[in-house]
Design an enzyme around this catalytic site. Structure first.
Site, mmCIF file in Angstrom:
data_model
loop_
_atom_site.group_PDB
_atom_site.id
_atom_site.type_symbol
_atom_site.label_atom_id
_atom_site.label_comp_id
_atom_site.label_asym_id
_atom_site.label_seq_id
_atom_site.Cartn_x
_atom_site.Cartn_y
_atom_site.Cartn_z
ATOM 1 N N LYS A 1 -12.484 -6.943 4.383
ATOM 2 C CA LYS A 1 -12.683 -6.740 4.163
ATOM 3 C C LYS A 1 -12.999 -8.605 4.121
ATOM 4 O O LYS A 1 -11.940 -9.419 3.491
ATOM 5 C CB LYS A 1 -12.736 -6.301 2.686
ATOM 6 C CG LYS A 1 -11.888 -6.800 1.616
ATOM 7 C CD LYS A 1 -12.069 -5.924 0.519
ATOM 8 C CE LYS A 1 -10.734 -6.320 -0.885
ATOM 9 N NZ LYS A 1 -10.269 -6.106 -0.631
ATOM 10 N N GLN B 1 -9.959 5.059 1.172
ATOM 11 C CA GLN B 1 -10.424 5.213 2.533
ATOM 12 C C GLN B 1 -11.317 6.389 2.426
ATOM 13 O O GLN B 1 -12.904 5.910 3.762
ATOM 14 C CB GLN B 1 -9.829 6.209 3.731
ATOM 15 C CG GLN B 1 -7.831 4.953 3.579
ATOM 16 C CD GLN B 1 -7.222 5.757 4.149
ATOM 17 O OE1 GLN B 1 -7.244 7.027 5.075
ATOM 18 N NE2 GLN B 1 -5.839 5.026 3.985
ATOM 19 N N GLU C 1 7.875 13.726 -2.816
ATOM 20 C CA GLU C 1 7.694 12.221 -3.924
ATOM 21 C C GLU C 1 7.653 13.050 -4.890
ATOM 22 O O GLU C 1 7.777 11.710 -6.188
ATOM 23 C CB GLU C 1 6.601 11.352 -2.868
ATOM 24 C CG GLU C 1 5.115 11.794 -3.014
ATOM 25 C CD GLU C 1 3.775 10.628 -2.595
ATOM 26 O OE1 GLU C 1 4.319 10.613 -1.574
ATOM 27 O OE2 GLU C 1 3.114 10.835 -2.623
ATOM 28 N N HIS D 1 -0.602 8.615 7.068
ATOM 29 C CA HIS D 1 -0.735 10.029 5.983
ATOM 30 C C HIS D 1 -2.533 10.268 6.477
ATOM 31 O O HIS D 1 -3.642 10.277 6.456
ATOM 32 C CB HIS D 1 -0.902 9.468 4.254
ATOM 33 C CG HIS D 1 -0.901 10.052 3.548
ATOM 34 N ND1 HIS D 1 -0.250 11.006 3.406
ATOM 35 C CD2 HIS D 1 -1.499 9.949 2.514
ATOM 36 C CE1 HIS D 1 -0.063 11.987 2.804
ATOM 37 N NE2 HIS D 1 -1.371 11.269 1.026
HETATM 38 P P1 NDP Z 1 -1.862 -1.443 1.200
HETATM 39 O O1 NDP Z 1 -2.102 -1.660 -0.291
HETATM 40 O O2 NDP Z 1 -0.914 -2.320 1.573
HETATM 41 O O3 NDP Z 1 -3.183 -1.827 1.559
HETATM 42 C C1 NDP Z 1 -3.568 -3.242 1.507
HETATM 43 C C2 NDP Z 1 -4.207 -4.003 2.468
HETATM 44 O O4 NDP Z 1 -6.155 -2.898 2.318
HETATM 45 C C3 NDP Z 1 -4.528 -5.170 2.407
HETATM 46 O O5 NDP Z 1 -4.689 -5.615 3.365
HETATM 47 C C4 NDP Z 1 -6.068 -5.004 1.570
HETATM 48 O O6 NDP Z 1 -6.389 -6.197 1.974
HETATM 49 C C5 NDP Z 1 -6.671 -3.947 2.167
HETATM 50 N N1 NDP Z 1 -8.021 -3.120 2.164
HETATM 51 C C6 NDP Z 1 -8.433 -3.205 0.711
HETATM 52 N N2 NDP Z 1 -9.805 -2.862 0.608
HETATM 53 C C7 NDP Z 1 -10.038 -2.711 1.604
HETATM 54 C C8 NDP Z 1 -11.313 -2.731 2.126
HETATM 55 N N3 NDP Z 1 -12.186 -2.513 1.280
HETATM 56 N N4 NDP Z 1 -12.154 -2.987 3.524
HETATM 57 C C9 NDP Z 1 -10.970 -3.080 4.613
HETATM 58 N N5 NDP Z 1 -9.932 -3.850 3.630
HETATM 59 C C10 NDP Z 1 -9.152 -3.767 2.813
HETATM 60 O O7 NDP Z 1 -1.520 0.211 2.013
HETATM 61 P P2 NDP Z 1 0.072 0.832 2.450
HETATM 62 O O8 NDP Z 1 -0.033 -0.154 3.815
HETATM 63 O O9 NDP Z 1 0.994 1.246 1.164
HETATM 64 O O10 NDP Z 1 -0.725 1.555 2.671
HETATM 65 C C11 NDP Z 1 -1.782 2.423 3.940
HETATM 66 C C12 NDP Z 1 -1.644 3.661 5.124
HETATM 67 O O11 NDP Z 1 -0.686 4.155 4.956
HETATM 68 C C13 NDP Z 1 -1.585 4.154 3.360
HETATM 69 O O12 NDP Z 1 -1.856 6.166 4.286
HETATM 70 C C14 NDP Z 1 -0.485 5.338 3.370
HETATM 71 O O13 NDP Z 1 -0.276 6.457 2.525
HETATM 72 C C15 NDP Z 1 0.562 5.223 4.731
HETATM 73 N N6 NDP Z 1 1.329 5.287 4.119
HETATM 74 C C16 NDP Z 1 2.432 3.702 3.725
HETATM 75 C C17 NDP Z 1 3.554 3.844 3.352
HETATM 76 C C18 NDP Z 1 4.118 2.465 2.916
HETATM 77 O O14 NDP Z 1 4.580 1.762 3.105
HETATM 78 N N7 NDP Z 1 3.665 1.731 1.852
HETATM 79 C C19 NDP Z 1 4.402 4.942 4.426
HETATM 80 C C20 NDP Z 1 3.927 5.785 4.688
HETATM 81 C C21 NDP Z 1 2.614 5.719 4.931
HETATM 82 P P3 NDP Z 1 -7.242 -7.043 1.024
HETATM 83 O O15 NDP Z 1 -5.349 -7.348 0.802
HETATM 84 O O16 NDP Z 1 -7.719 -7.943 2.038
HETATM 85 O O17 NDP Z 1 -7.108 -7.118 0.092
HETATM 86 MG MG MG Z 2 6.692 10.554 2.047
HETATM 87 MG MG MG Z 3 3.499 9.180 0.370
#
Ligand code: NDP
Ligand code: MG
Ligand code: MG
Length: 332
Positions: A48, A86, A195, A108
């Site tokens: 965004k 999402q 979790e 996920h």
């Molecule tokens: P984050 O919370 O780290 O995601 C944040 C990112 O999303 C930032 O780059 C943010 O941009 C962007 N974002 C937020 N709102 C918008 C929008 N409206 N449009 C475009 N971009 C946007 O997510 P995770 O990495 O934790 O999780 C991502 C996926 O991975 C999920 O499905 C999660 O379940 C899965 N997952 C996560 C794990 C983890 O280690 N956290 C482990 C395994 C799976 P900005 O900074 O500019 O706001």
């Molecule tokens: Mg897990």
């Molecule tokens: Mg999880």
């Protein structure tokens, strides 16, 4: 036996001419995008405008654009934004720009499984879920290894969905550590159960109950903290590396006999019955409805109110001081 793959089983060729739009550049997006780029795949980043991540992704050398433009340009749209947004981002920017034969990809499966996203039938639906946080996904890749992942195909419209899934898994380095085949339903339900009952919820409650038991019996909170919280990691590391009996073989005989006989008294049949209740609430959708409605009503306060209770708890107050002893720069 579950189906597994190693790095040498997979070729990047089937996806080397495809464009992969990584949507989001946060914990997973940053790590996965950089790994795929370093593996020679065509990666663009959808974000965004005006958010914090845009500049960071550009500074890291990526092509950054709106989610709409990234979706239009991509063959594979790999959605790595927080799960709870999402549905809306899909509705506004991704769905209207999808065309036949593209793939929607996730780390996920919740958004598809619980229908927060209603995807059309003429795209692939795939998942590559690394079993570790983003920092590990990047660190292990740079060490010429990877973070293991579980992979699934929910919908194979193109007939090439597995090539795409395995190609991404190889690109992010996960295949070097190993891939296991799963299904969207299994990934969501086991991830949430783990979790809630064991990893985060179960461990936090077990540690807190053990701490309270010692402190209420008159022992010093600092000693209780070291004993029941700090040392837990040493045990968990042994269990991860050597298995449960591998841990038993590495602790003292008194710990071994005491733990083997007293562990099941604490984590007893009632405890397991409660775990089954928690699993049922996941499977029948009770947890999903509760979480969605709490998030819609209260946003982040849905969990912040519980975290405030922990802030006030002695285990956190003592812990903060103890962690300063071991990590002088610690602010948490
Ligand atoms: P984050 O919370 O780290 O995601 C944040 C990112 O999303 C930032 O780059 C943010 O941009 C962007 N974002 C937020 N709102 C918008 C929008 N409206 N449009 C475009 N971009 C946007 O997510 P995770 O990495 O934790 O999780 C991502 C996926 O991975 C999920 O499905 C999660 O379940 C899965 N997952 C996560 C794990 C983890 O280690 N956290 C482990 C395994 C799976 P900005 O900074 O500019 O706001
Ligand atoms: Mg897990
Ligand atoms: Mg999880």
């Amino acid at each position: 036996m579950a189906k597994t793959w190693k790095d040498t089983d997979i070729s990047l060729d089937p996806i080397k001419d495809q464009t992969i739009a990584v949507i989001g550049y946060g914990i997973q997006g940053d790590a996965q995008a950089n790994n795929m780029k370093d593996s020679g795949l065509n990666v663009i980043i959808g974000l965004k405008e005006g958010g914090n991540s845009w500049k960071k992704a550009e500074a890291d050398g990526h092509k950054v654009m709106s989610v709409t433009d990234a979706t239009k340009q991509a063959d594979i749209v790999h959605i790595l934004i927080p799960d709870m947004i999402q549905g809306q981002v899909y509705k506004d920017e991704i769905g209207p720009n999808l065309s036949e034969g593209k793939a929607l990809s996730f780390s996920h499966a919740a958004a598809i499984y619980w229908k927060w996203i209603e995807a059309p039938s003429n795209v692939d639906l795939i998942m590559i879920a690394p079993k570790g946080p983003g920092s590990k996904v990047r660190e292990t890749y740079l060490d010429n290894f990877g973070t293991p992942a579980i992979v699934a195909v929910e919908q194979d419209f193109s007939g090439k969905a597995w090539d795409r899934t395995l190609g991404i898994a190889k690109g992010i380095g996960s295949a070097r550590a190993g891939l296991i085949k799963t299904e969207f339903k299994e990934e969501v339900e086991t991830d949430w159960f783990g979790e809630q009952a064991d990893l985060c919820g179960g461990a936090a409650s077990m540690v807190t109950n053990a701490f309270e038991t010692l402190v209420e019996a008159g022992y010093q909170p600092e000693i209780a903290y070291f004993e029941v919280l700090h040392e837990l990691k040493l045990i968990v590391d042994m269990i991860q590396r050597y298995g449960i009996n591998g841990m038993w073989r590495r602790v003292s005989e008194t710990a071994r006999y005491g733990g083997l006989t007293r562990g099941p008294m604490v984590m007893d049949a009632a405890n397991k019955a409660n775990m089954k209740k928690v699993l049922t609430m996941i499977q029948d959708g009770t947890f999903n409805s509760e979480w969605i409605s709490e998030y819609q009503k209260n946003g982040k306060d849905a969990f912040d109110k519980y975290m405030k209770e922990y802030d006030e708890h002695q285990i956190e107050k003592v812990g903060k001081e103890m962690r300063k002893m071991m990590w002088p720069d610690s602010t948490e």
